[in-house]
Design a protein around this motif. Structure first.
Motif, mmCIF file in Angstrom:
data_model
loop_
_atom_site.group_PDB
_atom_site.id
_atom_site.type_symbol
_atom_site.label_atom_id
_atom_site.label_comp_id
_atom_site.label_asym_id
_atom_site.label_seq_id
_atom_site.Cartn_x
_atom_site.Cartn_y
_atom_site.Cartn_z
ATOM 1 N N ILE A 70 0.854 -1.191 0.000
ATOM 2 C CA ILE A 70 0.000 0.000 0.000
ATOM 3 C C ILE A 70 0.887 1.236 0.000
ATOM 4 N N ASN A 71 0.838 1.979 -1.088
ATOM 5 C CA ASN A 71 1.711 3.137 -1.269
ATOM 6 C C ASN A 71 1.004 4.470 -1.099
ATOM 7 N N GLU A 72 -0.336 4.451 -1.074
ATOM 8 C CA GLU A 72 -1.068 5.706 -0.930
ATOM 9 C C GLU A 72 -2.359 5.474 -0.154
ATOM 10 N N VAL A 73 -2.628 6.363 0.790
ATOM 11 C CA VAL A 73 -3.893 6.363 1.522
ATOM 12 C C VAL A 73 -4.452 7.784 1.465
ATOM 13 N N SER A 74 -5.706 7.902 1.052
ATOM 14 C CA SER A 74 -6.347 9.214 0.936
ATOM 15 C C SER A 74 -7.770 9.117 1.449
ATOM 16 N N LEU A 75 -8.459 10.243 1.458
ATOM 17 C CA LEU A 75 -9.868 10.234 1.860
ATOM 18 C C LEU A 75 -10.609 11.360 1.154
ATOM 19 N N THR A 76 -11.917 11.175 1.047
ATOM 20 C CA THR A 76 -12.808 12.204 0.514
ATOM 21 C C THR A 76 -13.690 12.708 1.646
ATOM 22 N N THR A 77 -13.832 14.031 1.757
ATOM 23 C CA THR A 77 -14.524 14.631 2.887
ATOM 24 C C THR A 77 -15.296 15.875 2.462
ATOM 25 N N ARG A 96 -3.137 12.436 1.085
ATOM 26 C CA ARG A 96 -3.830 13.609 0.555
ATOM 27 C C ARG A 96 -5.316 13.504 0.847
ATOM 28 N N VAL A 97 -6.019 14.612 0.532
ATOM 29 C CA VAL A 97 -7.464 14.661 0.756
ATOM 30 C C VAL A 97 -8.169 15.201 -0.484
ATOM 31 N N ASN A 98 -9.377 14.717 -0.706
ATOM 32 C CA ASN A 98 -10.308 15.287 -1.675
ATOM 33 C C ASN A 98 -11.409 15.966 -0.883
ATOM 34 N N ILE A 99 -11.686 17.233 -1.194
ATOM 35 C CA ILE A 99 -12.718 17.979 -0.482
ATOM 36 C C ILE A 99 -13.838 18.322 -1.449
ATOM 37 N N ASN A 100 -15.051 17.891 -1.111
ATOM 38 C CA ASN A 100 -16.210 18.197 -1.942
ATOM 39 C C ASN A 100 -16.615 19.645 -1.731
ATOM 40 N N THR A 119 -10.650 27.038 5.785
ATOM 41 C CA THR A 119 -9.646 26.752 6.819
ATOM 42 C C THR A 119 -9.105 25.339 6.668
ATOM 43 N N ALA A 120 -9.976 24.403 6.341
ATOM 44 C CA ALA A 120 -9.557 23.008 6.162
ATOM 45 C C ALA A 120 -8.606 22.867 4.978
ATOM 46 N N ILE A 121 -8.875 23.592 3.896
ATOM 47 C CA ILE A 121 -7.982 23.557 2.729
ATOM 48 C C ILE A 121 -6.598 24.051 3.112
ATOM 49 N N ASN A 122 -6.550 25.171 3.824
ATOM 50 C CA ASN A 122 -5.262 25.737 4.229
ATOM 51 C C ASN A 122 -4.535 24.823 5.219
ATOM 52 N N ALA A 123 -5.287 24.250 6.163
ATOM 53 C CA ALA A 123 -4.669 23.370 7.158
ATOM 54 C C ALA A 123 -4.123 22.105 6.503
ATOM 55 N N SER A 124 -4.844 21.574 5.522
ATOM 56 C CA SER A 124 -4.389 20.373 4.814
ATOM 57 C C SER A 124 -3.118 20.657 4.028
ATOM 58 N N THR A 125 -3.080 21.810 3.385
ATOM 59 C CA THR A 125 -1.887 22.198 2.634
ATOM 60 C C THR A 125 -0.693 22.367 3.568
ATOM 61 N N LEU A 129 -0.723 17.523 3.193
ATOM 62 C CA LEU A 129 -1.700 16.658 2.518
ATOM 63 C C LEU A 129 -2.005 17.245 1.145
ATOM 64 N N LYS A 130 -1.027 17.203 0.274
ATOM 65 C CA LYS A 130 -1.198 17.866 -1.002
ATOM 66 C C LYS A 130 -0.674 16.987 -2.130
ATOM 67 N N PRO A 131 -1.177 17.209 -3.320
ATOM 68 C CA PRO A 131 -2.061 18.327 -3.650
ATOM 69 C C PRO A 131 -3.475 18.112 -3.106
ATOM 70 N N VAL A 132 -4.039 19.147 -2.498
ATOM 71 C CA VAL A 132 -5.444 19.108 -2.094
ATOM 72 C C VAL A 132 -6.295 19.090 -3.357
ATOM 73 N N ARG A 133 -7.222 18.152 -3.402
ATOM 74 C CA ARG A 133 -8.107 18.055 -4.553
ATOM 75 C C ARG A 133 -9.484 18.609 -4.183
ATOM 76 N N LEU A 134 -10.004 19.510 -4.994
ATOM 77 C CA LEU A 134 -11.331 20.071 -4.775
ATOM 78 C C LEU A 134 -12.275 19.467 -5.801
ATOM 79 N N ASN A 135 -13.294 18.762 -5.314
ATOM 80 C CA ASN A 135 -14.277 18.114 -6.175
ATOM 81 C C ASN A 135 -15.457 19.039 -6.432
ATOM 82 N N ILE A 136 -15.679 19.391 -7.688
ATOM 83 C CA ILE A 136 -16.787 20.284 -8.051
ATOM 84 C C ILE A 136 -17.737 19.535 -8.975
ATOM 85 N N VAL A 137 -18.940 19.242 -8.500
ATOM 86 C CA VAL A 137 -19.951 18.586 -9.334
ATOM 87 C C VAL A 137 -20.578 19.646 -10.231
#
Length: 279
Positions: A70-77, A96-100, A119-125, A129-137
């Motif tokens: 296992i080389n990568e662990v991430s989450l979507t939040t 890293r993290v994906n933020i919806n 604040t969460a984006i800045n704290a993750s960076t 935890l980067k690159p921070v991914r922003l999910n836009i539907v």
């Protein structure tokens, strides 16, 4: 930092805030991940209503990341509560993290305080935890006026902006008409593919996992398109999905699967279940 191959197979694991709503625990999850890793699955992503609120997440991340292969662990939040836990999760080896985040406009935002997400984006960076991914539907009548706002974020930040199409079912349930990735791409003619080939040079093919990855010349971040209506989308998705009730399947929409709860301690049966799904 992760050394995961760009097209490596992934297992997505559903977590719930209340453990009483789950019929599998950390031990079963770790055993399933170990079986997946033995079958050349190299990445884990925690998903669900919001895995950040899962009790003991940092410990689980650390234990899962320590599994050989296992080389990568991430989450979507959704981002709420992430600012307080970003450093702890990074120390536990979360990559890293994906933020919806469908909007950055307070008048349109339908959740809790939008400032929490910023604040969460800045704290993750800051936590690495980067690159921070922003999910836009993408939604017609909702997303169009912010496309360039999100794109411009990549000029100064190492964010990955991920524009995501709705499926026909998601469109019917959302109340919005789907805005297609192809229509957004037409508005961004300066985009260039940003996928590296095995030779270390930029590839002409923008595909990387489920996303088509692009970049503006000179930008720090990337712009990704996830075309859920594409004919090959299912083949590009994560290889495995483990639901909170212990069903192992190809993805969350798969109506079939294998209940691993009774075999969670049987390495041979877990291996057979993983191989069966991967086939």
């Amino acid at each position: 930092m992760s050394c995961l191959d760009k097209n490596a197979k992934k297992i997505r694991i559903e977590l719930k805030e209340n453990r009483a709503d789950m019929t599998i625990g950390a031990a079963e999850i770790k055993n399933a991940v170990a079986a997946a890793a033995a079958a050349n699955v190299g990445a884990v992503k925690f998903v669900g209503s919001d895995p950040v609120r899962f009790g003991g997440l940092a410990k689980l991340v650390k234990e899962v990341k320590s599994i050989e292969g296992i080389n990568e662990v991430s989450l979507t939040t959704d981002g709420h509560g992430l600012a307080e836990k970003a450093k702890e999760l990074a120390d536990a080896a979360l990559d890293r993290v994906n933020i919806n985040l469908d909007t950055l406009k307070y008048a349109k935002y339908e959740g809790d305080d939008l400032d929490d997400i910023v604040t969460a984006i800045n704290a993750s960076t800051d936590a690495g935890l980067k690159p921070v991914r922003l999910n836009i539907v993408l939604k017609k009548g909702y997303s169009e006026d912010e496309i360039m706002d999100f794109v411009q974020l990549t000029l100064q930040h190492q964010y990955e902006i991920r524009f995501i199409e709705m499926t026909e079912q998601e469109e019917a349930e959302s109340g919005y008409e789907a805005l297609l990735c192809a229509d957004v791409k037409k508005k961004l003619p300066a985009l260039r593919p940003d996928v590296m080939g095995e030779d270390g040079k930029a590839a002409d093919d923008p595909r990387e996992g489920t996303a088509d990855v692009y970049k503006y010349p000179g930008a720090l971040g990337k712009i990704c398109f996830i075309e859920k209506r594409a004919a090959d989308f299912a083949d590009r998705c994560a290889a495995l999905y483990l639901s909170a009730d212990g069903i192992l399947k190809k993805d969350e929409n798969d109506e079939e699967g294998i209940d691993i709860k009774t075999d969670a301690d049987d390495d041979a049966k877990l291996a057979d279940a993983v191989k069966s799904i991967l086939k």
